[in-house]
Design a protein around this motif. Structure first.
Motif, PDB file in Angstrom:
ATOM      1  N   VAL A  52     -17.470  12.464  17.066  1.00 61.13           N
ATOM      2  CA  VAL A  52     -17.857  12.209  18.442  1.00 61.13           C
ATOM      3  C   VAL A  52     -19.376  12.267  18.452  1.00 61.13           C
ATOM      4  O   VAL A  52     -19.969  13.193  17.893  1.00 61.13           O
ATOM      5  N   MET A  53     -20.011  11.277  19.074  1.00 62.41           N
ATOM      6  CA  MET A  53     -21.469  11.229  19.174  1.00 62.41           C
ATOM      7  C   MET A  53     -21.846  11.330  20.646  1.00 62.41           C
ATOM      8  O   MET A  53     -21.301  10.598  21.477  1.00 62.41           O
ATOM      9  N   ILE A  54     -22.742  12.252  20.950  1.00 62.39           N
ATOM     10  CA  ILE A  54     -23.262  12.362  22.313  1.00 62.39           C
ATOM     11  C   ILE A  54     -24.779  12.341  22.263  1.00 62.39           C
ATOM     12  O   ILE A  54     -25.391  12.659  21.250  1.00 62.39           O
ATOM     13  N   GLY A  55     -25.363  11.961  23.381  1.00 60.54           N
ATOM     14  CA  GLY A  55     -26.807  11.885  23.465  1.00 60.54           C
ATOM     15  C   GLY A  55     -27.412  13.152  24.035  1.00 60.54           C
ATOM     16  O   GLY A  55     -26.787  13.876  24.796  1.00 60.54           O
ATOM     17  N   SER A  56     -28.662  13.378  23.652  1.00 59.80           N
ATOM     18  CA  SER A  56     -29.426  14.498  24.192  1.00 59.80           C
ATOM     19  C   SER A  56     -30.868  14.051  24.390  1.00 59.80           C
ATOM     20  O   SER A  56     -31.393  13.251  23.620  1.00 59.80           O
ATOM     21  N   LEU A  89     -28.390  15.695  14.983  1.00 60.28           N
ATOM     22  CA  LEU A  89     -27.899  17.056  14.803  1.00 60.28           C
ATOM     23  C   LEU A  89     -26.396  16.960  14.570  1.00 60.28           C
ATOM     24  O   LEU A  89     -25.679  16.364  15.372  1.00 60.28           O
ATOM     25  N   ILE A  90     -25.910  17.535  13.454  1.00 64.07           N
ATOM     26  CA  ILE A  90     -24.519  17.344  13.061  1.00 64.07           C
ATOM     27  C   ILE A  90     -23.824  18.694  12.841  1.00 64.07           C
ATOM     28  O   ILE A  90     -24.332  19.573  12.150  1.00 64.07           O
ATOM     29  N   TYR A  91     -22.631  18.798  13.441  1.00 66.96           N
ATOM     30  CA  TYR A  91     -21.753  19.952  13.263  1.00 66.96           C
ATOM     31  C   TYR A  91     -20.483  19.457  12.598  1.00 66.96           C
ATOM     32  O   TYR A  91     -19.884  18.483  13.055  1.00 66.96           O
ATOM     33  N   SER A 129     -13.997  16.948  10.712  1.00 62.15           N
ATOM     34  CA  SER A 129     -14.479  16.264  11.913  1.00 62.15           C
ATOM     35  C   SER A 129     -15.953  16.582  12.126  1.00 62.15           C
ATOM     36  O   SER A 129     -16.454  17.599  11.661  1.00 62.15           O
ATOM     37  N   ARG A 130     -16.628  15.706  12.870  1.00 61.40           N
ATOM     38  CA  ARG A 130     -18.046  15.889  13.140  1.00 61.40           C
ATOM     39  C   ARG A 130     -18.343  15.711  14.620  1.00 61.40           C
ATOM     40  O   ARG A 130     -17.824  14.791  15.246  1.00 61.40           O
ATOM     41  N   LEU A 131     -19.201  16.586  15.136  1.00 57.30           N
ATOM     42  CA  LEU A 131     -19.831  16.365  16.425  1.00 57.30           C
ATOM     43  C   LEU A 131     -21.283  16.066  16.103  1.00 57.30           C
ATOM     44  O   LEU A 131     -21.957  16.846  15.428  1.00 57.30           O
ATOM     45  N   MET A 132     -21.750  14.911  16.556  1.00 60.18           N
ATOM     46  CA  MET A 132     -23.110  14.474  16.265  1.00 60.18           C
ATOM     47  C   MET A 132     -23.866  14.334  17.586  1.00 60.18           C
ATOM     48  O   MET A 132     -23.343  13.792  18.551  1.00 60.18           O
ATOM     49  N   ILE A 133     -25.098  14.832  17.592  1.00 60.89           N
ATOM     50  CA  ILE A 133     -25.926  14.799  18.788  1.00 60.89           C
ATOM     51  C   ILE A 133     -27.215  14.084  18.424  1.00 60.89           C
ATOM     52  O   ILE A 133     -27.858  14.416  17.419  1.00 60.89           O
ATOM     53  N   THR A 134     -27.600  13.113  19.239  1.00 57.57           N
ATOM     54  CA  THR A 134     -28.748  12.284  18.909  1.00 57.57           C
ATOM     55  C   THR A 134     -29.493  11.852  20.162  1.00 57.57           C
ATOM     56  O   THR A 134     -28.923  11.842  21.257  1.00 57.57           O
ATOM     57  N   LYS A 135     -30.742  11.490  19.990  1.00 57.48           N
ATOM     58  CA  LYS A 135     -31.455  10.787  21.060  1.00 57.48           C
ATOM     59  C   LYS A 135     -30.927   9.361  21.031  1.00 57.48           C
ATOM     60  O   LYS A 135     -30.695   8.805  19.957  1.00 57.48           O
ATOM     61  N   PRO A 136     -30.697   8.741  22.191  1.00 50.54           N
ATOM     62  CA  PRO A 136     -30.168   7.385  22.201  1.00 50.54           C
ATOM     63  C   PRO A 136     -31.064   6.414  21.426  1.00 50.54           C
ATOM     64  O   PRO A 136     -32.291   6.454  21.554  1.00 50.54           O
ATOM     65  N   ILE A 137     -30.437   5.560  20.620  1.00 50.55           N
ATOM     66  CA  ILE A 137     -31.217   4.641  19.782  1.00 50.55           C
ATOM     67  C   ILE A 137     -31.874   3.525  20.588  1.00 50.55           C
ATOM     68  O   ILE A 137     -32.800   2.893  20.101  1.00 50.55           O
ATOM     69  N   PRO A 145     -26.556  21.573  28.106  1.00 45.77           N
ATOM     70  CA  PRO A 145     -27.829  21.404  28.802  1.00 45.77           C
ATOM     71  C   PRO A 145     -28.147  19.962  29.217  1.00 45.77           C
ATOM     72  O   PRO A 145     -28.972  19.749  30.107  1.00 45.77           O
ATOM     73  N   ASP A 146     -27.506  18.971  28.602  1.00 43.99           N
ATOM     74  CA  ASP A 146     -27.717  17.577  28.999  1.00 43.99           C
ATOM     75  C   ASP A 146     -26.667  17.092  29.984  1.00 43.99           C
ATOM     76  O   ASP A 146     -26.681  15.930  30.389  1.00 43.99           O
ATOM     77  N   GLY A 147     -25.719  17.945  30.371  1.00 47.08           N
ATOM     78  CA  GLY A 147     -24.718  17.582  31.365  1.00 47.08           C
ATOM     79  C   GLY A 147     -23.390  17.095  30.809  1.00 47.08           C
ATOM     80  O   GLY A 147     -22.485  16.751  31.572  1.00 47.08           O
ATOM     81  N   ASN A 148     -23.231  17.050  29.485  1.00 46.61           N
ATOM     82  CA  ASN A 148     -21.958  16.631  28.896  1.00 46.61           C
ATOM     83  C   ASN A 148     -20.905  17.699  29.168  1.00 46.61           C
ATOM     84  O   ASN A 148     -21.163  18.887  28.998  1.00 46.61           O
ATOM     85  N   LYS A 149     -19.709  17.272  29.593  1.00 45.36           N
ATOM     86  CA  LYS A 149     -18.639  18.232  29.893  1.00 45.36           C
ATOM     87  C   LYS A 149     -17.827  18.510  28.639  1.00 45.36           C
ATOM     88  O   LYS A 149     -17.388  17.594  27.943  1.00 45.36           O
TER      89      LYS A 149
END
Length: 124
Positions: free
Chosen positions: A5-9, A39-41, A46-54, A111-115
């Motif tokens: 799952v990739m989310i933006g920050s 940023l990868i967990y 499985s992976r949770l990835m957090i990135t600035k939008p490209i 902190p970025d509002g993702n639920k």
């Protein structure tokens, strides 16, 4: 079912503080930054990835979207919720509680509002 799952920050260091704390509460490891600045967990393949939008635009949370995180027990759910609220997250929805199916569930916004939700397996 999912590989990642990739989310933006908008602030990866702020996200790191929040996610490192919440995943530590579930027995996970701190995230690692890859060569592309994500940023990868990783947990159980499985992976949770957090990135600035490209595309260079601001990261915004999905309206109606929720990311579910497995927890081993109700105590882990409570620890996750506590770590999140102590590290920049916001408690949302109802307080942590057992559902009719026996799963123990809690909700946060990062902190970025993702639920996010953490939940233990249902009993029975």
């Amino acid at each position: 079912m999912f590989t990642h799952v990739m989310i933006g920050s908008n602030d990866l260091e702020r996200a790191r503080v929040f996610y490192d704390a919440t995943f530590a509460a579930l027995g996970g490891q701190p995230g690692e930054m890859d060569a592309r600045g994500r940023l990868i967990y990783v947990r159980e393949g499985s992976r949770l990835m957090i990135t600035k939008p490209i595309n260079g635009q601001a990261a915004t949370p999905a309206n109606g979207g929720t990311i579910g995180i497995a927890a081993a027990s109700p105590d882990h759910v409570l620890a996750w919720h506590r770590a999140g609220t102590e590290h920049g997250g916001e408690a949302v929805e109802s307080p942590p509680a057992e559902r009719p199916n026996g799963a123990f569930v809690a909700y946060l916004r990062d902190p970025d509002g993702n639920k996010l939700t953490a939940r233990s397996k249902p009993t029975g």
